[in-house]
Design an enzyme around this catalytic site. Structure first.
Site, PDB file in Angstrom:
ATOM      1  N   HIS A  63      84.043  -6.711   7.840  1.00 39.27           N
ATOM      2  CA  HIS A  63      82.757  -7.026   8.443  1.00 39.27           C
ATOM      3  C   HIS A  63      82.109  -5.832   9.140  1.00 39.27           C
ATOM      4  O   HIS A  63      80.890  -5.774   9.262  1.00 39.27           O
ATOM      5  CB  HIS A  63      82.976  -8.164   9.448  1.00 39.27           C
ATOM      6  CG  HIS A  63      81.752  -8.691  10.079  1.00 39.27           C
ATOM      7  ND1 HIS A  63      80.747  -9.323   9.365  1.00 39.27           N
ATOM      8  CD2 HIS A  63      81.335  -8.701  11.379  1.00 39.27           C
ATOM      9  CE1 HIS A  63      79.793  -9.694  10.186  1.00 39.27           C
ATOM     10  NE2 HIS A  63      80.112  -9.330  11.415  1.00 39.27           N
ATOM     11  N   ASP A  86      76.202  -8.927   5.617  1.00 39.54           N
ATOM     12  CA  ASP A  86      77.262  -9.803   6.120  1.00 39.54           C
ATOM     13  C   ASP A  86      76.757 -10.652   7.287  1.00 39.54           C
ATOM     14  O   ASP A  86      77.314 -10.616   8.392  1.00 39.54           O
ATOM     15  CB  ASP A  86      78.488  -8.988   6.522  1.00 39.54           C
ATOM     16  CG  ASP A  86      79.794  -9.688   6.137  1.00 39.54           C
ATOM     17  OD1 ASP A  86      79.752 -10.585   5.286  1.00 39.54           O
ATOM     18  OD2 ASP A  86      80.845  -9.338   6.697  1.00 39.54           O
ATOM     19  N   SER A 106      75.449  -8.815  10.546  1.00 35.70           N
ATOM     20  CA  SER A 106      76.205  -9.770  11.346  1.00 35.70           C
ATOM     21  C   SER A 106      75.254 -10.721  12.070  1.00 35.70           C
ATOM     22  O   SER A 106      74.430 -11.376  11.441  1.00 35.70           O
ATOM     23  CB  SER A 106      77.119  -9.014  12.310  1.00 35.70           C
ATOM     24  OG  SER A 106      78.006  -9.885  12.985  1.00 35.70           O
TER      25      SER A 106
END
Length: 312
Positions: A240, A161, A132
């Protein structure tokens, strides 16, 4: 057939028993404590020298939320060092990028003292990874956006991600320092890169909350800007946060479940992320590309439905 069997193995726990080690920034028994608290995963009893991954956590997440993923990677013969870069942060990630650089520099002087006695680190095979916002931070560090000079070079980069943005109540803003340029193959990284994406990351939770990995700021754009060799694996039906531990306690743990659209369970996505990371590192650190090649040629051997894009 042999390649498929071999690749399936990376999605299971490896042959090494593992240990999780917590290291504070001011322990009385360490002459050279780390600049940030660490969670380290390593083979527990086997003697040997192992490559090292530095893993940067996502926005407002705790390193403990990655314990199962760290154990998975470590069980295949890797040392994983996860620094807690901050407890609270805003739209500027410069401090955490510098902290990641300082942690990397600490490895050559301090890591040996906190590992099991028979376990040695091979810092000539050093991988940078991040999830992230930590993925964005990893790219930023690899691109030289830290004001803290790096003493060790990285051999490979993994973005789990990655997101170059921060969600507000109604939209996303690009965080500083910006990483994405929106120019194809503009990243001059000088190392192989793997980007892992979540198919549900672009979807709003309950159709209301901002997407956690919105289009234009997510894995697709990061991969587009990477030069070869670059790999992108997209897990179509997972979200996510689905590579985190099953149990993520506390308010931050609740946020990890409630803020993003999720798949049916975390276990398959976590096994996939751990396994594909191992496959990628074996290809570029150990000259064993059988795992990633089999995934490219036969993607349905993965524990989740994926698409694969490769630029060699």
């Amino acid at each position: 057939m042999a390649a498929s069997t071999m690749t399936t193995d990376v999605f299971q726990l490896g042959k090494y028993e593992t240990v999780l080690i917590k290291v504070a920034t001011s322990p009385s028994d360490l002459a050279n404590p780390p600049p940030k608290p660490l969670l380290i995963g390593a083979p527990a009893e086997a003697a040997g020298e192992f490559p090292v991954m530095v893993l940067l956590h996502g926005f407002m997440m705790e390193t403990s939320f990655y314990s199962q993923l760290i154990r998975h990677v470590s069980s295949h013969g890797f040392i994983v060092v996860a620094p807690q870069l901050y407890t609270c942060s805003g739209s500027n990630s410069a401090d955490e990028i510098n902290a990641a650089a300082a942690t990397t520099n600490w490895l050559s002087q301090g890591l040996a003292a906190v590992l099991p006695p028979q376990v040695r680190s091979n810092l000539s095979k050093l991988v940078l990874a991040g999830h992230s916002r930590g993925g964005k931070d990893a790219f930023a560090l690899a691109l030289g956006k830290s004001s803290t000079p790096l003493a060790l070079p990285f051999s490979a980069l993994i973005g789990i991600d990655p997101v170059d943005g921060l969600a507000s109540c109604c939209c996303h803003i690009q965080t500083k320092p910006a990483v994405l340029t929106y120019v194809a193959q503009s990243f001059d990284l000088k190392m192989p890169v793997m980007v892992i994406g979540s198919g549900l990351g672009e979807d709003k939770k309950c159709g209301v909350l901002p997407a956690c990995a919105p289009k234009g700021l997510n894995h697709a754009e990061f991969f587009k800007e990477c030069r070869s060799p670059a790999w992108r694996f997209l897990a179509l039906d997972y979200g996510h946060m689905d590579m985190l531990d099953d149990d993520t306690p506390g308010l931050r743990g609740l946020i990890s479940y409630c803020s993003c659209k999720n798949g049916r369970s975390r276990e398959p996505m976590r096994r996939f992320v751990g396994g594909v990371a191992v496959a990628f590192m074996r290809a570029y650190l150990e000259d064993d590309d059988g795992h990633v090649t089999a995934l490219k040629d036969t993607p349905d051997i993965a524990p989740v439905q994926i698409t694969v894009e490769v630029r060699l």
